[in-house]
Scaffold this motif. Structure first.
Motif, mmCIF file in Angstrom:
data_model
loop_
_atom_site.group_PDB
_atom_site.id
_atom_site.type_symbol
_atom_site.label_atom_id
_atom_site.label_comp_id
_atom_site.label_asym_id
_atom_site.label_seq_id
_atom_site.Cartn_x
_atom_site.Cartn_y
_atom_site.Cartn_z
ATOM 1 N N LEU A 156 -9.026 2.460 -0.076
ATOM 2 C CA LEU A 156 -8.014 2.905 -1.108
ATOM 3 C C LEU A 156 -8.438 2.915 -2.472
ATOM 4 O O LEU A 156 -8.515 2.507 -3.091
ATOM 5 N N LEU A 188 0.678 3.798 -2.841
ATOM 6 C CA LEU A 188 -0.020 4.400 -3.268
ATOM 7 C C LEU A 188 -0.154 6.121 -4.055
ATOM 8 O O LEU A 188 -0.847 6.379 -4.452
ATOM 9 N N ALA A 243 -11.289 3.821 -3.167
ATOM 10 C CA ALA A 243 -11.287 5.801 -3.156
ATOM 11 C C ALA A 243 -11.512 6.694 -4.292
ATOM 12 O O ALA A 243 -10.932 6.401 -5.630
ATOM 13 N N SER A 268 -8.913 -0.914 5.370
ATOM 14 C CA SER A 268 -7.871 0.485 5.070
ATOM 15 C C SER A 268 -7.010 0.136 3.543
ATOM 16 O O SER A 268 -7.684 0.746 3.010
ATOM 17 N N GLY A 319 -8.463 6.642 3.631
ATOM 18 C CA GLY A 319 -7.554 5.220 3.964
ATOM 19 C C GLY A 319 -6.385 5.494 4.519
ATOM 20 O O GLY A 319 -5.823 5.020 5.119
ATOM 21 N N VAL A 320 -5.139 5.801 3.691
ATOM 22 C CA VAL A 320 -4.383 6.425 4.276
ATOM 23 C C VAL A 320 -4.087 6.664 6.350
ATOM 24 O O VAL A 320 -3.325 6.459 6.809
ATOM 25 N N ARG A 325 -5.946 -0.612 -8.495
ATOM 26 C CA ARG A 325 -6.741 -0.572 -7.791
ATOM 27 C C ARG A 325 -6.528 -2.626 -7.366
ATOM 28 O O ARG A 325 -7.045 -2.061 -6.193
ATOM 29 N N ALA A 356 0.868 -1.473 -0.212
ATOM 30 C CA ALA A 356 0.300 0.057 0.359
ATOM 31 C C ALA A 356 0.800 1.354 -0.176
ATOM 32 O O ALA A 356 0.881 2.365 -0.693
ATOM 33 N N LEU A 402 -9.258 9.559 -0.251
ATOM 34 C CA LEU A 402 -7.434 8.622 0.427
ATOM 35 C C LEU A 402 -6.761 9.011 1.076
ATOM 36 O O LEU A 402 -6.347 8.673 1.792
#
Length: 422
Positions: free
Chosen positions: A70, A10, A73, A66, A82-83, A143, A6, A79
């Motif tokens: 993400l 990202l 998102a 999370s 999620g972060v 994704r 992740a 985002l």
């Protein structure tokens, strides 16, 4: 493995799927770093060892959420959510897993931690390779890996719960607490467990078989006189950590986009670069473990500095796949060497009673780079000169810290670990 996927993907997700610029991507990287540090220092350090496995299970559950947030998102705001959850889950899961392992290991705790760190390094190497395969099958849809990798913490959480029911109740109830623990080889000895986490790790253990147990007053006196900057070795360790921590913070957040935008690679090919990086890092750490105790730490740290410079130059000036993969391999060597050698320098020069605080200081200062560097690069440097040229800018702090490292190595106290209060 899932968390590292992740963090390193990202930037691709934000750039390819949500169409964000470098400033927003840098902010996301900084938010992740802040959350890991805050949760680790404020929450995880308070979890008793009896509940470490349960906290790890809870963290893995949050990691599943999370990753799914993400993956779906549609905007910067989602985002961010999620972060935040990603950083918080990492700050809970990593120390929880380590403390659970140590609690279960009993007298074999050092061996268990060694195995844990090796497994961790293997996962860092395997993860990007698996992601490369997933991206190729998914036609570069960035994704999809977030959905697929959510399976791993989903399976890990119940395993942690099962392990938590088997934990031994006899070890110290707080991380960093010193208590005599029965050792089958040497009777009663004091032991300190130190837990701090950056993006991919980490733990250090100090074990002193010679010094007698000291009282509370003696511990306070030792801690007062022993700080990270109070020994020559401590100062060398800090400089080494910063020397590599600055470029690593930039490569972690923006490395995939350097490959994607600067070299024109597909997302799968970009992740293959991280495979090279972490495989080389694993080999370097395995070599350190095999040769331990390492007697020429300063020389190896000098080699690490030179490889960092070479890797950044290749990233900034190179063209074609060979340059990117060679650069990532070169940068993997200092990633593998710097942290264990820095911890070893500190352990050799620091009284065991002060080791948790000194290690926490070393790692805490290093973690600051994961917040500051992405913000500066994303908001100022990359908009002005681009992703690939950004790596050349990272040479400036690396060369500055290299000069300090050389100066410390050639000073009158080089190689000596005598302490003086600062």
């Amino acid at each position: 493995m899932a968390q590292n996927m992740a963090v390193t993907t990202l930037s691709l997700l934000a750039h390819e799927a949500v169409h964000l610029g470098s400033g927003a991507i840098g902010a996301l990287g900084a938010i992740s770093g802040v959350m890991v540090a805050v949760v680790t220092l404020v929450l995880s350090r308070r979890v008793p060892h009896q509940r470490a496995a349960m906290s790890a299970a809870a963290g893995m559950g949050a990691l599943v959420m999370s990753l799914l947030v993400l993956a779906s998102a549609p905007s910067f705001g989602v985002l961010v959510a999620g972060v935040v959850l990603l950083g918080a889950s990492g700050g809970v899961t990593m120390p929880g897993l380590l403390n659970a392992v140590v609690s279960e290991a009993g007298g074999q705790r050092e061996r268990a931690i060694a195995i844990y760190t090796v497994v961790l390094s293997i996962s860092l190497a395997v993860g990007p390779l698996l992601e490369t395969l997933i991206l190729s099958i998914a036609h570069q849809a960035v994704r999809i890996p977030f959905v697929v990798f959510a399976v791993f913490p989903f399976l890990g959480a119940p395993l942690a719960i099962v392990a938590g029911r088997r934990q031994r109740p006899s070890l110290p109830s707080r991380v960093g607490q010193t208590e005599p623990i029965a050792d089958q080889d040497a009777g009663l000895v004091p032991t300190d467990l130190v837990v701090e986490v950056s993006i991919d790790e980490v733990a250090a253990v100090g074990l002193d078989r010679t010094n007698p147990l000291v009282g509370t007053e003696g511990l306070h006196e030792q801690q007062r006189k022993s700080g990270l900057l109070s020994t020559h070795a401590g100062r060398m360790a800090l400089v080494a950590q910063l020397l590599y921590g600055v470029p690593f913070a930039g490569i972690t957040v923006f490395g995939a986009l350097v490959a994607r935008v600067g070299f024109g690679f597909s997302p799968a090919e970009a992740q293959l670069g991280f495979t090279v990086f972490f495989v080389v890092s694993f080999v370097a750490r395995a070599a350190v473990a095999w040769r331990a105790p390492v007697t020429h730490k300063r020389g190896l740290l000098t080699v690490s500095a030179a490889m960092t410079v070479a890797g950044l130059l290749l990233l900034g000036l190179g063209r074609g796949g060979w340059a990117l993969y060679l650069a990532m391999g070169a940068l993997g060597i200092p990633h593998g060497l710097t942290f264990p050698l820095a911890l070893s320098l500190v352990a050799e020069a620091t009284p065991i009673a002060a080791l948790p605080r000194v290690n926490a200081t070393l790692l805490g200062i290093g973690n600051i780079t994961t917040v500051i560097v992405p913000l500066i690069l994303g908001s100022i440097i990359i908009p002005a000169i681009g992703y690939q040229n950004m790596t050349l800018v990272l040479l400036a702090p690396v060369l500055a810290f290299t000069a300090i490292h050389v100066r410390l190595g050639s000073g009158p106290t080089a190689g000596k670990n005598q302490a003086h209060p600062l």
